[in-house]
Write an enzyme that holds these catalytic residues in place. Structure first.
Site, PDB file in Angstrom:
ATOM      1  N   HIS A 259     -12.891  -0.363 -10.195  1.00  0.00           N
ATOM      2  CA  HIS A 259     -11.986  -1.151 -10.717  1.00  0.00           C
ATOM      3  C   HIS A 259     -12.343  -2.754 -10.307  1.00  0.00           C
ATOM      4  CE1 HIS A 259      -8.020  -3.258 -10.822  1.00  0.00           C
ATOM      5  NE2 HIS A 259      -7.745  -2.319 -11.689  1.00  0.00           N
TER       6      HIS A 259
ATOM      7  N   GLU B 136     -11.290  -3.476 -19.189  1.00  0.00           N
ATOM      8  CA  GLU B 136     -10.033  -4.345 -18.391  1.00  0.00           C
ATOM      9  C   GLU B 136     -10.694  -5.631 -18.102  1.00  0.00           C
ATOM     10  OE1 GLU B 136      -7.272  -1.948 -16.225  1.00  0.00           O
ATOM     11  OE2 GLU B 136      -8.627  -2.258 -14.643  1.00  0.00           O
TER      12      GLU B 136
ATOM     13  N   ASN C  49      -2.308   2.762 -12.593  1.00  0.00           N
ATOM     14  CA  ASN C  49      -2.779   2.671 -11.164  1.00  0.00           C
ATOM     15  C   ASN C  49      -1.832   2.004 -10.176  1.00  0.00           C
ATOM     16  OD1 ASN C  49      -4.445   1.608  -9.138  1.00  0.00           O
ATOM     17  ND2 ASN C  49      -5.549   0.162 -10.342  1.00  0.00           N
ATOM     18  N   TRP C  50      -1.449   2.772  -9.281  1.00  0.00           N
ATOM     19  CA  TRP C  50      -0.427   2.265  -8.459  1.00  0.00           C
ATOM     20  C   TRP C  50      -0.901   1.336  -7.289  1.00  0.00           C
ATOM     21  CZ3 TRP C  50       3.234   7.160  -7.524  1.00  0.00           C
ATOM     22  CH2 TRP C  50       3.608   7.621  -8.592  1.00  0.00           C
ATOM     23  N   LYS C  51      -2.440   1.044  -7.323  1.00  0.00           N
ATOM     24  CA  LYS C  51      -2.894   0.217  -6.288  1.00  0.00           C
ATOM     25  C   LYS C  51      -2.422   0.434  -4.829  1.00  0.00           C
ATOM     26  CE  LYS C  51      -3.707  -2.951  -9.843  1.00  0.00           C
ATOM     27  NZ  LYS C  51      -3.842  -4.360 -10.493  1.00  0.00           N
TER      28      LYS C  51
ATOM     29  N   SER D 247      -2.394  -5.999 -18.283  1.00  0.00           N
ATOM     30  CA  SER D 247      -0.961  -6.573 -18.489  1.00  0.00           C
ATOM     31  C   SER D 247      -0.356  -5.856 -19.657  1.00  0.00           C
ATOM     32  CB  SER D 247      -0.783  -7.935 -18.848  1.00  0.00           C
ATOM     33  OG  SER D 247      -0.954  -8.749 -17.491  1.00  0.00           O
TER      34      SER D 247
ATOM     35  N   GLU E 260     -10.898  -5.156  -9.130  1.00  0.00           N
ATOM     36  CA  GLU E 260     -10.497  -5.599  -7.614  1.00  0.00           C
ATOM     37  C   GLU E 260     -11.388  -4.965  -6.576  1.00  0.00           C
ATOM     38  OE1 GLU E 260      -6.647  -4.079  -7.892  1.00  0.00           O
ATOM     39  OE2 GLU E 260      -6.001  -5.676  -9.331  1.00  0.00           O
TER      40      GLU E 260
ATOM     41  N   GLY F  90      -1.415  -1.163 -14.735  1.00  0.00           N
ATOM     42  CA  GLY F  90      -1.161  -1.534 -13.223  1.00  0.00           C
ATOM     43  C   GLY F  90       0.323  -1.470 -13.034  1.00  0.00           C
ATOM     44  N   GLY F  91       0.791  -2.812 -13.133  1.00  0.00           N
ATOM     45  CA  GLY F  91       2.324  -3.245 -12.629  1.00  0.00           C
ATOM     46  C   GLY F  91       3.365  -2.494 -13.508  1.00  0.00           C
TER      47      GLY F  91
ATOM     48  N   GLY G 212      -2.710  -8.125 -14.195  1.00  0.00           N
ATOM     49  CA  GLY G 212      -1.674  -8.839 -13.367  1.00  0.00           C
ATOM     50  C   GLY G 212      -1.341 -10.060 -13.814  1.00  0.00           C
TER      51      GLY G 212
HETATM   52  C1  PEP Z   1      -4.899  -2.667 -13.288  1.00  0.00           C
HETATM   53  O1  PEP Z   1      -4.869  -3.060 -12.177  1.00  0.00           O
HETATM   54  O2  PEP Z   1      -6.248  -2.042 -13.850  1.00  0.00           O
HETATM   55  C2  PEP Z   1      -4.187  -3.390 -14.489  1.00  0.00           C
HETATM   56  C3  PEP Z   1      -4.651  -3.153 -15.527  1.00  0.00           C
HETATM   57  O3  PEP Z   1      -3.187  -3.950 -13.704  1.00  0.00           O
HETATM   58  P1  PEP Z   1      -1.958  -4.561 -14.934  1.00  0.00           P
HETATM   59  O4  PEP Z   1      -1.459  -3.640 -15.669  1.00  0.00           O
HETATM   60  O5  PEP Z   1      -0.746  -4.994 -13.557  1.00  0.00           O
HETATM   61  O6  PEP Z   1      -2.647  -6.049 -15.563  1.00  0.00           O
END
Ligand code: PEP
Length: 254
Positions: free
Chosen positions: A95, A167, A9-11, A213, A97, A234-235, A173
């Site tokens: 998600h 999640e 997920n590049w957000k 993470s 967010e 994500g990251g 994050g």
């Molecule tokens: C996400 O945004 O779905 C996510 C899991 O981010 P991260 O891997 O950065 O925690």
């Protein structure tokens, strides 16, 4: 046997040129990798260019949100048919967010999910508790509420076509990953819930990703758990190398 699925997920990151550069690198790194579904979810603005860069490759493209109406006076929104037009095959819905910052509710997640299914997109439905909820012992209540609300009214056939991402919000994050045991417990709970809501077949078929993470260092211990079928990253998906490493480690550790 469920096929593992790793999605990035590049957000709200990457211009289309930056996105193409990562896609090209992933293509080189992952060209020979089979036995795992690989998905990248760029921002809307880079969907088409990334889809084109990945044409005929083993890496699918997904979007990060979808509106439930097909077209009309909904300024700023993007429909499932538009996503398909840009080459998307998956879409993330609900998600945390979006739940936290954009007023997403189970009801709107359910509408988005149905629109995605109706257009042949595979929804990746996110569920999970925040820190206060976990500390108050409400983890399973929240997961149940998210699953029941988001999946309301689906037939068994429709439910069998979704992907769920567990999640925990406190792990997104933050660098604070759920332990494999914490994640497995939540995933097993979700699978039991799917059996109650739909059937043993649906529960056995639906893939449940862990997100929060995930890194090249921790993916192996997470995916080794029986009910963890992949990861939403994500990251660590913002650069090709760690993401490709996660994909390969997931495959070899499952
Ligand atoms: C996400 O945004 O779905 C996510 C899991 O981010 P991260 O891997 O950065 O925690």
């Amino acid at each position: 046997m469920r096929k593992p699925i790793i999605a990035g997920n590049w957000k709200m990151n990457k211009t289309s040129l930056e996105a193409i550069a990562i896609a090209e690198e992933l293509k080189r790194d992952l060209v020979d990798v089979g036995g795992v579904d690989i998905v990248v979810c760029p921002p809307f603005t880079a969907l088409q260019s990334v889809s084109e860069a990945l044409t005929d490759m083993n890496i699918a493209v997904g979007a990060q949100n979808v509106h439930w109406v097909d077209n009309g006076a909904f300024t700023g929104e993007i429909s499932a048919s538009m996503l398909k037009d840009f080459g998307a095959r998956y879409v993330i819905v609900g998600h945390s967010e979006r739940r936290q910052y954009f007023g997403e509710t189970n009801e709107t997640v359910n509408k988005r999910l149905r629109a995605a299914l109706a257009h042949g997109l595979t929804p990746i439905v996110c569920v999970g508790e925040n820190l206060a909820e976990r500390e108050a012992g409400k983890t399973f209540d929240v997961i149940k509420n998210h699953c029941e609300g988001s999946l309301a009214g689906l037939s068994g056939d429709e439910a069998g076509r979704i992907v769920i991402a567990y999640e925990p919000v406190w792990a997104i994050g933050t660098g604070r990953t759920a332990t494999p045991q914490q994640a497995q417990e939540a995933h097993a709970f979700i699978r039991q819930l799917l059996e109650k809501l739909f059937s043993a077949d649906v529960a056995g078929d639906v893939r449940i990703q862990y997100g929060g993470s995930v890194t090249p260092e921790n993916i192996a211990s997470l995916i080794a758990q029986p009910d963890i079928d992949g990861a939403l990253v994500g990251g660590a998906s913002l650069k090709a190398q760690p993401f490709a490493t996660i994909v390969k480690a997931a495959l070899s550790s499952k």
